[in-house]
Design an enzyme around this catalytic site. Structure first.
Site: not given
Ligand SMILES: Cc1cc2nc3c(=O)[nH]c(=O)nc-3n(C[C@H](O)[C@H](O)[C@H](O)COP(=O)(O)OP(=O)(O)OC[C@H]3O[C@@H](n4cnc5c(N)ncnc54)[C@H](O)[C@@H]3O)c2cc1C
Length: 362
Positions: A118-119, A121, A153, A233, A346
């Site tokens: 999964q590209g 970030s 990952s 997810e 956060e």
């Protein structure tokens, strides 16, 4: 097939077919074991339940996949984070890829032939994903992609990547592609985690040619695709992870003595709470309700329970983490990432404050 019948069938099949991993805990071995488990479960049919017939599935509710994941986790057959990636990537392909592409590709993921990544970030675009800058420009029947992803990952094991690119300004200028990782111009540089494993990577795209029919959805659908991942997810994936965490609670219990009950009880309560919440989330998903910012509560509860559990292990098993390299240390260190991946703690709290509690901007 209903859930009870499915669970009984899976359990008796797993009793008869030993898929236990070997003693090698390296990442190479874990990825090979994952492929072995998927292959065996696919061939036996179990891995195909809960998926639609268009991609070779045998139908039935998504909860069947959650039950299968729970059984895999309870028996420690595959590393839970790696096993769960299918739950995010396959639904994305089914929803957004052209029908023929999804029908050809998804079975390869389910049956263990391929690993995908999964590209999303990028350096500087994690929490603020909408600021991503990996560029895709049209070129005849193709697109040309240039930029960099990070924390991807299993990129070094992957044959394909679900990639978010920028094709215009703002949220509406994000477009997703399904990219072959052996395309000329892609360079993968593994990154080492603090628990000593090259689990993710930097991925560089240097003028990579991607055929237009590999676009997922239409130009500008990328942001919606990223948002649509969340229900998956945070439902079946979480159910599987919670089952894994209960196995680790059992191990702490086996290794501690009477008198540690209060700490163990507190860790159990956190796990039980997130399990109840996850059950309700899956029930709402199954009844056709849209999941939204409310799943940030699930994410906060899960990360809290996971870190609390491994903190309890650290406290009750003196030296197991600090002094002995081994699974406890690895899993303790990995549990620190639970408040980062899939949206940081956060950011989840900002979402809860702003969108669920109406407390205004952060
Ligand atoms: C184990 C692991 C696996 C991963 N796998 C993948 C993968 O396969 N594919 C992929 O695309 N990504 C992956 N990621 C990346 C992950 O999605 C990002 O790390 C995450 O989104 C956070 O982004 P960042 O690291 O850039 O941190 P940043 O966004 O830079 O955040 C840094 C800190 O600032 C805080 N912060 C940021 N903005 C705010 C705000 N508005 N208010 C309050 N606090 C704020 C954050 O909470 C955090 O503490 C993975 C990460 C981990 C740890």
């Amino acid at each position: 097939m209903d859930i009870t019948e499915f669970r009984a069938g899976v359990q008796s099949w797993l009793d008869e077919n030993d898929l236990s991993p070997g003693p090698d805990h390296s990442l190479d071995a874990q990825v090979a074991q994952l492929a072995r488990v998927r292959r065996a479960l696919y061939d036996a049919g179990w891995m195909r339940y809960g998926w639609p017939a268009e991609i070779g599935g045998l139908g039935g509710p998504a909860a069947l996949r959650a039950v299968l994941g729970e059984e895999v986790a309870t028996r420690d057959l595959a590393e839970p984070g790696l096993y769960s990636m299918v739950e995010v990537l396959a639904p994305t392909m089914i929803s957004y890829a052209r029908g023929d592409l999804a029908a050809r590709m998804v079975p390869r993921l389910l049956n263990g032939d391929e690993q995908w990544c999964q590209g999303f970030s990028e350096p500087g675009s994690g929490s603020d994903l909408a600021s991503l800058s990996t560029k895709a420009v049209p070129d005849g029947d193709n697109w040309r992609v240039t930029g960099q992803k990070v924390w991807t990952s299993l990129a070094q094991y992957s044959s394909r990547c679900v990639l978010l690119t920028r094709t215009g300004p703002g949220h509406a200028g994000i477009t997703a592609f399904f990219v072959d990782m052996d395309s000329p111009g892609i360079t993968v540089r593994p990154l080492r985690t603090m628990h000593g494993v090259d689990e993710f990577a930097e991925v560089y795209f240097d003028d990579v040619v991607v055929p237009a029919d590999r676009m997922l959805g239409e130009p500008g659908d990328g942001w919606q695709l990223a948002m649509d991942l969340l229900p998956y997810e945070r439902s079946t994936c979480f159910w599987h992870r919670i089952a894994y965490l209960f196995t680790r609670l059992d191990r702490v219990l086996e290794q501690t003595t009477i008198g540690d009950d209060a700490e163990l009880g507190a860790a159990y309560l956190d796990l039980h709470t997130v399990r109840c919440r996850s059950r309700e989330t899956q029930r709402r998903l199954a009844s056709g309700q849209a999941l939204g910012p409310d799943t940030s509560v699930d994410k906060v509860l899960l990360a809290t329970a996971e870190q609390h559990l491994f903190d309890t292990a650290r406290d009750l098993l003196p030296g197991a983490i600090e002094l002995a390299p081994g699974e406890w240390r690895t899993e303790y260190l990995f549990s620190r990432a639970a408040t980062i991946y899939g949206g940081t703690a956060e950011i989840q709290r900002n979402i809860i404050a702003r969108r669920l509690l109406g407390l205004g901007k952060e």
